[in-house]
Enzyme design. Structure first.
Site, PDB file in Angstrom:
ATOM      1  N   GLU A   1       0.834  -1.213   0.000  1.00 51.00           N
ATOM      2  CA  GLU A   1       0.000   0.000   0.000  1.00 51.00           C
ATOM      3  C   GLU A   1       0.867   1.261   0.000  1.00 51.00           C
ATOM      4  O   GLU A   1       0.550   2.241  -0.679  1.00 51.00           O
ATOM      5  CB  GLU A   1      -0.944  -0.017   1.209  1.00 51.00           C
ATOM      6  CG  GLU A   1      -1.994  -1.111   1.055  1.00 51.00           C
ATOM      7  CD  GLU A   1      -2.904  -1.238   2.264  1.00 51.00           C
ATOM      8  OE1 GLU A   1      -2.385  -1.527   3.357  1.00 51.00           O
ATOM      9  OE2 GLU A   1      -4.120  -1.043   2.106  1.00 51.00           O
TER      10      GLU A   1
ATOM     11  N   GLU B   1      -3.323  -9.870   3.857  1.00 52.98           N
ATOM     12  CA  GLU B   1      -4.179  -9.517   5.005  1.00 52.98           C
ATOM     13  C   GLU B   1      -5.272 -10.544   5.253  1.00 52.98           C
ATOM     14  O   GLU B   1      -5.613 -10.842   6.405  1.00 52.98           O
ATOM     15  CB  GLU B   1      -4.826  -8.140   4.790  1.00 52.98           C
ATOM     16  CG  GLU B   1      -3.895  -6.961   4.993  1.00 52.98           C
ATOM     17  CD  GLU B   1      -3.140  -6.554   3.741  1.00 52.98           C
ATOM     18  OE1 GLU B   1      -3.054  -7.376   2.797  1.00 52.98           O
ATOM     19  OE2 GLU B   1      -2.637  -5.423   3.700  1.00 52.98           O
TER      20      GLU B   1
HETATM   21  C1  3H9 Z   1      -1.256  -5.195   7.031  1.00 48.72           C
HETATM   22  O1  3H9 Z   1      -0.299  -4.846   6.412  1.00 48.72           O
HETATM   23  C2  3H9 Z   1      -2.472  -4.343   7.259  1.00 48.72           C
HETATM   24  C3  3H9 Z   1      -2.495  -3.132   6.365  1.00 48.72           C
HETATM   25  O2  3H9 Z   1      -3.124  -3.432   5.161  1.00 48.72           O
HETATM   26  C4  3H9 Z   1      -3.332  -2.023   6.961  1.00 48.72           C
HETATM   27  C5  3H9 Z   1      -2.877  -1.389   8.205  1.00 48.72           C
HETATM   28  C6  3H9 Z   1      -3.693  -0.201   8.564  1.00 48.72           C
HETATM   29  N1  3H9 Z   1       4.826  -7.676  11.624  1.00 48.72           N
HETATM   30  O3  3H9 Z   1       7.926 -15.398   8.502  1.00 48.72           O
HETATM   31  P1  3H9 Z   1       9.333 -15.256   8.972  1.00 48.72           P
HETATM   32  C7  3H9 Z   1       8.379 -11.385  11.939  1.00 48.72           C
HETATM   33  S1  3H9 Z   1      -1.331  -6.699   7.764  1.00 48.72           S
HETATM   34  C8  3H9 Z   1       5.596  -8.046  12.668  1.00 48.72           C
HETATM   35  O4  3H9 Z   1       9.888 -16.323   9.825  1.00 48.72           O
HETATM   36  P2  3H9 Z   1      10.252 -15.521   6.252  1.00 48.72           P
HETATM   37  C9  3H9 Z   1       8.020 -12.825  12.235  1.00 48.72           C
HETATM   38  O5  3H9 Z   1       7.154 -12.918  13.340  1.00 48.72           O
HETATM   39  C10 3H9 Z   1       0.274  -7.388   7.485  1.00 48.72           C
HETATM   40  N2  3H9 Z   1       6.479  -9.059  12.599  1.00 48.72           N
HETATM   41  O6  3H9 Z   1      10.338 -15.007   7.747  1.00 48.72           O
HETATM   42  C11 3H9 Z   1       9.386 -13.413  12.503  1.00 48.72           C
HETATM   43  O7  3H9 Z   1       9.752 -13.062  13.812  1.00 48.72           O
HETATM   44  P3  3H9 Z   1      10.653 -14.045  14.690  1.00 48.72           P
HETATM   45  C12 3H9 Z   1       0.427  -7.896   6.127  1.00 48.72           C
HETATM   46  C13 3H9 Z   1       6.591  -9.710  11.453  1.00 48.72           C
HETATM   47  O8  3H9 Z   1      11.470 -15.055   5.562  1.00 48.72           O
HETATM   48  C14 3H9 Z   1      10.305 -12.644  11.549  1.00 48.72           C
HETATM   49  O9  3H9 Z   1       9.578 -11.462  11.193  1.00 48.72           O
HETATM   50  N3  3H9 Z   1       1.685  -8.580   5.997  1.00 48.72           N
HETATM   51  C15 3H9 Z   1       5.812  -9.379  10.336  1.00 48.72           C
HETATM   52  O10 3H9 Z   1       9.909 -16.964   6.219  1.00 48.72           O
HETATM   53  C16 3H9 Z   1      10.627 -13.394  10.278  1.00 48.72           C
HETATM   54  O11 3H9 Z   1       9.410 -13.850   9.698  1.00 48.72           O
HETATM   55  C17 3H9 Z   1       1.833  -9.872   6.284  1.00 48.72           C
HETATM   56  O12 3H9 Z   1       0.910 -10.540   6.666  1.00 48.72           O
HETATM   57  C18 3H9 Z   1       4.903  -8.311  10.443  1.00 48.72           C
HETATM   58  N4  3H9 Z   1       4.124  -7.927   9.414  1.00 48.72           N
HETATM   59  O13 3H9 Z   1       8.988 -14.786   5.619  1.00 48.72           O
HETATM   60  C19 3H9 Z   1       3.203 -10.449   6.069  1.00 48.72           C
HETATM   61  N5  3H9 Z   1       6.125 -10.217   9.315  1.00 48.72           N
HETATM   62  O14 3H9 Z   1      11.908 -14.221  13.937  1.00 48.72           O
HETATM   63  C20 3H9 Z   1       3.514 -11.429   7.118  1.00 48.72           C
HETATM   64  C21 3H9 Z   1       7.076 -11.036   9.799  1.00 48.72           C
HETATM   65  O15 3H9 Z   1      10.757 -13.353  15.996  1.00 48.72           O
HETATM   66  N6  3H9 Z   1       4.842 -11.941   6.977  1.00 48.72           N
HETATM   67  N7  3H9 Z   1       7.362 -10.738  11.075  1.00 48.72           N
HETATM   68  O16 3H9 Z   1       9.842 -15.322  14.770  1.00 48.72           O
HETATM   69  C22 3H9 Z   1       5.193 -12.930   6.138  1.00 48.72           C
HETATM   70  O17 3H9 Z   1       4.414 -13.404   5.349  1.00 48.72           O
HETATM   71  C23 3H9 Z   1       6.592 -13.449   6.218  1.00 48.72           C
HETATM   72  O18 3H9 Z   1       7.108 -13.085   7.466  1.00 48.72           O
HETATM   73  C24 3H9 Z   1       7.554 -12.917   5.128  1.00 48.72           C
HETATM   74  C25 3H9 Z   1       9.004 -13.412   5.455  1.00 48.72           C
HETATM   75  C26 3H9 Z   1       7.131 -13.493   3.770  1.00 48.72           C
HETATM   76  C27 3H9 Z   1       7.580 -11.430   5.074  1.00 48.72           C
END
Ligand code: 3H9
Length: 700
Positions: free
Chosen positions: A104, A124
């Site tokens: 976004e 999301e």
């Molecule tokens: C959103 O954006 C809402 C908006 O539209 C509107 C707002 C108003 N936040 O998965 P990994 C941490 S909703 C905080 O093992 P990978 C995760 O917990 C959000 N922390 O790595 C982990 O911590 P730890 C939309 C986050 O390489 C570490 O990062 N976005 C977030 O296998 C590594 O993560 C998503 O839903 C976060 N957003 O995969 C994306 N993301 O090491 C969610 C990750 O302490 N994330 N962490 O356990 C993912 O899909 C995967 O993490 C990603 C990397 C593909 C990015």
């Protein structure tokens, strides 16, 4: 504290750099930093602005850890609007996974350049949310309604080339992204390319039937989930309302989703899954053994599926069977599975061939002399398993890991059949093993730390979700299934029909009802498992009397065309059978059980609280590390609805006091043998604690 965002003019371009490891999530400090920088850029001598992220990815979304806390200014939607309103050209350079709020931010910029290896998307929906910072309003204006519906409701990221073809990004870079982004900005400036604000574009109207179709399709695909329906609502207004009104509507729907218990469940699962991969007491630096080749004992459905899981990840496998014929049979199942994937368009012919070439067969344990890990996947005969492990001990090199895929047997006893119990553990795959994501990694009393760490890491490498379990009968998942199935079968004797029990649970959100699950797994499996147990360990024997009778009648479940239901040989469609109902009713009468009308709430509560109560015992005994681990097991292995957050999160969301009160009611009505509240449940209710609070206080 230093800001995670810096701003600098480099060769006339104002570069906003975000550096917030691990994934550059949009924490409050990041949002504030970007806003300060874009404001500064309006006033300084920069010619244009570049939004750049250091580290492994462009912004991967809002900071999920901030959800549920009071929102702090600047809000993301306003920040995106402010970027877009810039009088100076703003370009985002994307690499890694540009997701959710991160995408976004990018859509708020005037143009986007992406590295060819990058991906963009809106995950999301997987958190029970919708994009809440203009994603539902800008995407249709750039790429049309139908593309937006697909992209946002699926949550699946798309590769750079596809994003470019859809008009969501403007330029693809193959070499150094930073250099390419600067060149791109210079070109835009030199050409006098006007600033393009997505909010000022019109989204093209579509036939209203499109929305009706999507609502119906999503109601089936994402059964009972609210977020996908809200996504359709939000995209619909992008066409019918001016941008600012559309943003208002998006905001309302986003806030509704945030407060929805479905999102709470899914967000819990996001962190629970990541936490489950970590073993308490084992640091990140625990050494691991190199696993470059695998041996598998047993080429049945399970062994073949496990072999495919490794081959699919590029790891060569040697499959051992007792005879050439058995080996041929096993390998032919693997061939059939790969051919099926090619036919369904899931895999190219070449890829299937390449993967299949990694699976070799042998009938002699000598072929395992050099493998790094062996997984035994023969049928559940404890004597046979011990014999196999003794043979493996002789055949395998020092340092090789020896794993059993047993579903419920004592891993310590199996380890004791070797002279190296420290190299032995359980790796419990779920059927079909090449598809199901759950892997229970069972730690024996003597399993070495590096063996455990290796198994957990290997599981991730082959795309599984690992959860560690201690040793007990059935480990986490199947142990909990015992009381769950017991209640399902007792309900039949008390007056419910198989269909009533299954429908109640499917309507509640389970992927499949418990009676159908039994038919799918094969009623003979439970039958044999019970026979193998001493009589005093078989639990409430009334519960299994009908199932045992059906097995004795040759009704083994789907595989024999009939179990609790009849199955159409072509379509596998199930239908009720009067003989089964008569067997159930005569068994009730024999047992002196009075049949009655049973309401849906009772069916659901008895089954789900049976799970939660056993889960509490498992936690108390230290078999599972944390409540979230149990939730991960149930969601990835047993079809529990993710949006309910798993049985433990669900119990917390209902309130442990209410759960205990209901269990006490069941104890009154049905006796203490089946309904003794877990000591931990009673303790937490007495202390006014939740299960999550208890785990947190323990540091888990
Ligand atoms: C959103 O954006 C809402 C908006 O539209 C509107 C707002 C108003 N936040 O998965 P990994 C941490 S909703 C905080 O093992 P990978 C995760 O917990 C959000 N922390 O790595 C982990 O911590 P730890 C939309 C986050 O390489 C570490 O990062 N976005 C977030 O296998 C590594 O993560 C998503 O839903 C976060 N957003 O995969 C994306 N993301 O090491 C969610 C990750 O302490 N994330 N962490 O356990 C993912 O899909 C995967 O993490 C990603 C990397 C593909 C990015």
């Amino acid at each position: 504290m230093t800001s995670p965002v810096s701003y600098q003019i480099v060769d006339g371009i104002g570069v906003i750099t975000i550096d917030n490891p691990p994934v550059n999530a949009l924490s409050h400090a990041v949002r504030q930093g970007i806003r300060d920088a874009i404001r500064e850029a309006q006033e300084d001598c920069s010619e244009a602005v570049l939004v750049w992220c250091d580290g492994r990815t462009f912004i991967a979304g809002a900071d999920i850890t901030e959800f549920g806390k009071p929102p702090k200014d600047p809000w993301l939607p306003e920040l995106c609007n402010e970027l877009e309103a810039s009088e100076k050209l703003v370009v985002a350079a994307l690499h890694g996974t540009t997701l959710g709020g991160g995408f976004e931010v990018a859509l708020g910029c005037h143009y986007r350049i992406i590295h060819e290896s990058g991906k963009v998307g809106f995950p999301e929906v997987k958190l029970g949310l919708l994009p809440g910072a203009g994603g539902t309003q800008r995407t249709p204006r750039l790429a049309g309604v139908e593309v937006s519906l697909e992209l946002i409701s699926s949550g699946a990221p798309i590769p750079a080339a596809k994003a470019a073809a859809l008009g969501l990004v403007d330029e693809i870079a193959s070499g150094d992204l930073r250099e390419a982004a600067v060149d791109y900005i210079r070109r835009l400036l030199a050409d006098g390319t006007p600033i393009r604000r997505a909010s000022e574009l019109d989204a093209e109207a579509v036939d209203p039937d499109v929305y009706t179709h999507w609502r119906g399709a999503l109601a089936k695909k994402a059964r009972k989930q609210n977020a996908p329906q809200r996504i359709v609502d939000a995209i619909e207004v992008a066409v019918s309302l001016p941008f600012s009104d559309g943003m208002q509507k998006e905001r309302e729907l986003f806030l509704e989703s945030m407060q929805d218990s479905q999102s709470a469940g899914l967000r819990h699962m996001f962190f629970a899954e990541r936490e489950a991969a970590k073993i308490i007491g084992l640091g990140k630096n625990t050494p691991q053994r190199d696993i470059a080749s695998i041996g598998i004992i047993g080429g049945g459905t399970m062994g073949g599926g496990i072999a495919m899981s490794f081959a699919n990840a590029g790891i060569p496998v040697t499959l051992i069977e007792i005879s050439d014929e058995a080996l041929e049979r096993g390998l032919s199942i693997v061939d059939k599975n790969y051919a099926g994937s090619v036919k369904r368009g899931k895999l190219s012919e070449d890829a299937a061939k390449q993967r299949r070439s990694l699976i070799a067969g042998a009938t002699d344990y000598a072929a395992l002399a050099d493998v790094d890990l062996v997984i035994e996947a023969v049928f559940e005969d404890p004597v046979l398993k011990k014999e196999i492990f003794a043979k493996l001990d002789d055949a395998c090199k020092q340092g090789a890991i020896l794993a059993t895929n047993t579903s419920y047997q004592d891993v310590n006893a199996i380890a004791a059949a070797t002279k190296r119990p420290e190299d032995v553990l359980g790796m419990h795959f779920f059927s079909p093993a090449h598809i199901m994501k759950l892997l229970e990694v069972v730690r024996g009393d003597k399993t070495a730390d590096d063996v455990l760490a290796t198994a957990m890491a290997l599981a991730k490498k082959i795309g599984k979700v690992p959860v560690m379990s201690g040793v007990c009968y059935g480990f986490i998942g199947n142990r909990m299934l015992g009381p769950y199935f017991r209640e399902a079968h007792l309900l039949l004797l008390e007056g419910a029909t198989p269909e009533q029990v299954d429908t109640a649970m499917v309507d509640w959100g389970m992927a499949m009802g418990p009676i159908s699950v039994g038919d799918l797994a094969g009623l003979d499996v439970g039958y044999k498992a019970r026979q193998a147990l001493p009589a005093d360990q078989r639990g409430d024997q009334r519960a299994w009397r009908v199932a045992d009778r059906l097995v004795e009648m040759g009704r083994l479940g789907q595989k024999s065309g009939a179990g609790f239901y009849n199955y159409d040989p072509e379509t596998r469609q199930r239908s009720n059978d009067d003989d089964v109902q008569a067997t159930i009713e005569s068994t009730s009468a024999e047992l002196g059980m009075e049949r009655r009308q049973i309401d849906v709430d009772e069916i659901v509560d008895r089954l789900v609280y049976a799970l939660a109560n056993e889960g509490m015992k498992i936690l108390d005994e230290g078999i599972a590390q944390r409540p979230g681990d149990i939730d991960v097991v149930y969601i990835y292995g047993y079809g529990f609805p993710a949006w309910r957050g798993g049985p433990m999160h669900y119990a917390d969301s209902v309130g442990l006091d209410k759960v205990l009160a209901r269990i006490e009611e069941f104890r009154e009505r049905f006796g203490t043998e089946n309904w003794t509240p877990a000591a931990l449940l009673e303790k937490l209710v007495a202390e006014g604690q939740s299960i999550t609070g208890w785990a947190r206080a323990k540091g888990n």
